[in-house]
Design a protein around this motif. Structure first.
Motif, PDB file in Angstrom:
ATOM      1  N   PHE A 130       0.831  -1.196   0.000  1.00  0.00           N
ATOM      2  CA  PHE A 130       0.000   0.000   0.000  1.00  0.00           C
ATOM      3  C   PHE A 130       0.872   1.255   0.000  1.00  0.00           C
ATOM      4  O   PHE A 130       1.990   1.235   0.503  1.00  0.00           O
ATOM      5  CB  PHE A 130      -0.889   0.042   1.246  1.00  0.00           C
ATOM      6  CG  PHE A 130      -1.933  -1.025   1.309  1.00  0.00           C
ATOM      7  CD1 PHE A 130      -3.162  -0.841   0.705  1.00  0.00           C
ATOM      8  CD2 PHE A 130      -1.701  -2.210   1.979  1.00  0.00           C
ATOM      9  CE1 PHE A 130      -4.147  -1.821   0.770  1.00  0.00           C
ATOM     10  CE2 PHE A 130      -2.668  -3.191   2.043  1.00  0.00           C
ATOM     11  CZ  PHE A 130      -3.897  -2.987   1.440  1.00  0.00           C
ATOM     12  N   ASN A 131       0.351   2.356  -0.534  1.00  0.00           N
ATOM     13  CA  ASN A 131       1.034   3.638  -0.363  1.00  0.00           C
ATOM     14  C   ASN A 131      -0.010   4.681   0.026  1.00  0.00           C
ATOM     15  O   ASN A 131      -1.198   4.548  -0.277  1.00  0.00           O
ATOM     16  CB  ASN A 131       1.818   4.046  -1.616  1.00  0.00           C
ATOM     17  CG  ASN A 131       0.925   4.366  -2.792  1.00  0.00           C
ATOM     18  OD1 ASN A 131       0.231   5.392  -2.800  1.00  0.00           O
ATOM     19  ND2 ASN A 131       0.911   3.502  -3.805  1.00  0.00           N
ATOM     20  N   ALA A 132       0.466   5.728   0.713  1.00  0.00           N
ATOM     21  CA  ALA A 132      -0.434   6.704   1.322  1.00  0.00           C
ATOM     22  C   ALA A 132      -1.318   7.409   0.299  1.00  0.00           C
ATOM     23  O   ALA A 132      -2.509   7.630   0.544  1.00  0.00           O
ATOM     24  CB  ALA A 132       0.380   7.726   2.115  1.00  0.00           C
ATOM     25  N   ALA A 133      -0.750   7.771  -0.853  1.00  0.00           N
ATOM     26  CA  ALA A 133      -1.523   8.510  -1.855  1.00  0.00           C
ATOM     27  C   ALA A 133      -2.685   7.681  -2.388  1.00  0.00           C
ATOM     28  O   ALA A 133      -3.804   8.185  -2.540  1.00  0.00           O
ATOM     29  CB  ALA A 133      -0.609   8.944  -3.001  1.00  0.00           C
ATOM     30  N   ASP A 134      -2.430   6.411  -2.675  1.00  0.00           N
ATOM     31  CA  ASP A 134      -3.493   5.540  -3.196  1.00  0.00           C
ATOM     32  C   ASP A 134      -4.586   5.332  -2.160  1.00  0.00           C
ATOM     33  O   ASP A 134      -5.780   5.315  -2.487  1.00  0.00           O
ATOM     34  CB  ASP A 134      -2.910   4.192  -3.613  1.00  0.00           C
ATOM     35  CG  ASP A 134      -2.098   4.282  -4.899  1.00  0.00           C
ATOM     36  OD1 ASP A 134      -2.222   5.303  -5.594  1.00  0.00           O
ATOM     37  OD2 ASP A 134      -1.346   3.338  -5.190  1.00  0.00           O
ATOM     38  N   ILE A 135      -4.184   5.149  -0.904  1.00  0.00           N
ATOM     39  CA  ILE A 135      -5.173   4.943   0.156  1.00  0.00           C
ATOM     40  C   ILE A 135      -6.026   6.197   0.333  1.00  0.00           C
ATOM     41  O   ILE A 135      -7.257   6.120   0.443  1.00  0.00           O
ATOM     42  CB  ILE A 135      -4.481   4.578   1.489  1.00  0.00           C
ATOM     43  CG1 ILE A 135      -3.814   3.209   1.373  1.00  0.00           C
ATOM     44  CG2 ILE A 135      -5.496   4.575   2.632  1.00  0.00           C
ATOM     45  CD1 ILE A 135      -3.007   2.820   2.591  1.00  0.00           C
ATOM     46  N   ALA A 136      -5.382   7.370   0.348  1.00  0.00           N
ATOM     47  CA  ALA A 136      -6.124   8.627   0.508  1.00  0.00           C
ATOM     48  C   ALA A 136      -7.132   8.803  -0.628  1.00  0.00           C
ATOM     49  O   ALA A 136      -8.285   9.197  -0.399  1.00  0.00           O
ATOM     50  CB  ALA A 136      -5.155   9.799   0.551  1.00  0.00           C
ATOM     51  N   SER A 137      -6.718   8.493  -1.844  1.00  0.00           N
ATOM     52  CA  SER A 137      -7.612   8.605  -3.000  1.00  0.00           C
ATOM     53  C   SER A 137      -8.784   7.641  -2.868  1.00  0.00           C
ATOM     54  O   SER A 137      -9.940   8.001  -3.157  1.00  0.00           O
ATOM     55  CB  SER A 137      -6.829   8.315  -4.281  1.00  0.00           C
ATOM     56  OG  SER A 137      -7.678   8.336  -5.410  1.00  0.00           O
ATOM     57  N   PHE A 138      -8.513   6.422  -2.419  1.00  0.00           N
ATOM     58  CA  PHE A 138      -9.541   5.402  -2.224  1.00  0.00           C
ATOM     59  C   PHE A 138     -10.561   5.871  -1.182  1.00  0.00           C
ATOM     60  O   PHE A 138     -11.781   5.759  -1.380  1.00  0.00           O
ATOM     61  CB  PHE A 138      -8.870   4.102  -1.792  1.00  0.00           C
ATOM     62  CG  PHE A 138      -9.805   2.988  -1.429  1.00  0.00           C
ATOM     63  CD1 PHE A 138     -10.526   2.305  -2.407  1.00  0.00           C
ATOM     64  CD2 PHE A 138      -9.954   2.588  -0.108  1.00  0.00           C
ATOM     65  CE1 PHE A 138     -11.375   1.262  -2.072  1.00  0.00           C
ATOM     66  CE2 PHE A 138     -10.799   1.543   0.237  1.00  0.00           C
ATOM     67  CZ  PHE A 138     -11.506   0.877  -0.747  1.00  0.00           C
ATOM     68  N   LEU A 139     -10.077   6.408  -0.073  1.00  0.00           N
ATOM     69  CA  LEU A 139     -10.966   6.857   0.995  1.00  0.00           C
ATOM     70  C   LEU A 139     -11.831   8.029   0.545  1.00  0.00           C
ATOM     71  O   LEU A 139     -13.036   8.072   0.816  1.00  0.00           O
ATOM     72  CB  LEU A 139     -10.148   7.247   2.221  1.00  0.00           C
ATOM     73  CG  LEU A 139      -9.321   6.137   2.879  1.00  0.00           C
ATOM     74  CD1 LEU A 139      -8.505   6.698   4.046  1.00  0.00           C
ATOM     75  CD2 LEU A 139     -10.214   5.002   3.363  1.00  0.00           C
ATOM     76  N   LYS A 140     -11.225   8.981  -0.166  1.00  0.00           N
ATOM     77  CA  LYS A 140     -11.985  10.143  -0.645  1.00  0.00           C
ATOM     78  C   LYS A 140     -13.039   9.724  -1.666  1.00  0.00           C
ATOM     79  O   LYS A 140     -14.167  10.228  -1.656  1.00  0.00           O
ATOM     80  CB  LYS A 140     -11.034  11.160  -1.260  1.00  0.00           C
ATOM     81  CG  LYS A 140     -10.131  11.859  -0.259  1.00  0.00           C
ATOM     82  CD  LYS A 140      -9.135  12.781  -0.973  1.00  0.00           C
ATOM     83  CE  LYS A 140      -8.173  13.431  -0.005  1.00  0.00           C
ATOM     84  NZ  LYS A 140      -7.172  14.269  -0.712  1.00  0.00           N
TER      85      LYS A 140
END
Length: 226
Positions: free
Chosen positions: A100-110
């Motif tokens: 996982f990486n932070a940018a992908d997770i943030a995009s997924f959550l948004k």
């Protein structure tokens, strides 16, 4: 959560390769994969189980019917998981990159927050949905990909989804619930002999869970669905 970014996708693609033709997975199939994920069954065990089930199928003298559901592989998947568990006794677990990486997770959550805000929901579910959307945006602003942090995030997402499911369940007319449960019973029926009672019960719940979320356009929140 080790390297399981593509848990669902890899299982789907592996099943299709062994079957030899593209087959869109059913609600039952996705619910079953969800039960394996929740039980902590490693991806490798699922793939081994699928291979074993198809190896046995390929040896049958008569193949008048295609394998049309991942549920056909259920017994072999559980057997493979047990074998891996026994083989791992006494070994030291290796730390692996989560993938996982932070940018992908943030995009997924948004993205999920926006989908929840735009979903057509009964009034009884709107407050919980709005709270979930706000929480997802807050989580997206402070993503930490550390191993323990990701596990904590996954637990938070699970609790959030369970709350959404609970209000949708309470707000769904009895007739619709009876219809969904009946469909679940019919789809599970051919594979009951391959599953233990607790697994059938869990699969049935996951089927209803998934069907209700899909009915209202609510996305799955788990990081496994990235």
């Amino acid at each position: 959560m080790d390297n399981y970014v593509n848990y669902f996708t890899e299982i789907e693609e592996h099943f299709q390769r062994r079957r030899g033709t593209i087959l869109l997975l059913s609600t039952l199939d996705w619910a079953l994969i969800e039960t394996w994920k929740d039980a902590g069954i490693p991806l490798e065990a699922v793939l081994r189980g699928i291979d074993s089930a198809f190896d046995h199928y390929d040896k049958r003298p008569s193949k008048t019917r295609k394998v049309n559901s991942i549920a056909y592989c259920s017994q072999e998947v559980l057997a493979a998981a047990e074998q891996m568990k026994e083989a791992a006794v006494g070994t030291v677990p290796q730390q692996r990159d989560t993938g996982f990486n932070a940018a992908d997770i943030a995009s997924f959550l948004k993205r999920n927050a926006d989908l929840i805000k735009g979903a057509k929901l009964p009034d009884t579910a709107r407050q919980v949905a709005n709270e979930a959307a706000r929480s997802l945006h807050d989580l997206a602003a402070g993503v930490d990909v550390g191993r323990g942090k990701l596990e904590d995030l996954e637990r938070r997402l699970t609790v959030m989804e369970e709350k959404l499911f609970a209000v949708l369940l309470a707000g769904t007319p009895d007739e619709k619930l009876v219809e969904i449960r009946g469909q679940a019973d019919r789809e599970i029926a051919p594979y009951r002999s391959k599953m233990a009672g607790p697994q059938i019960e869990q699969l049935h719940r996951q089927y209803v869970h998934k069907a209700l979320l899909e009915r209202h356009g609510i996305p799955r929140l788990s990081l496994f669905y990235m």
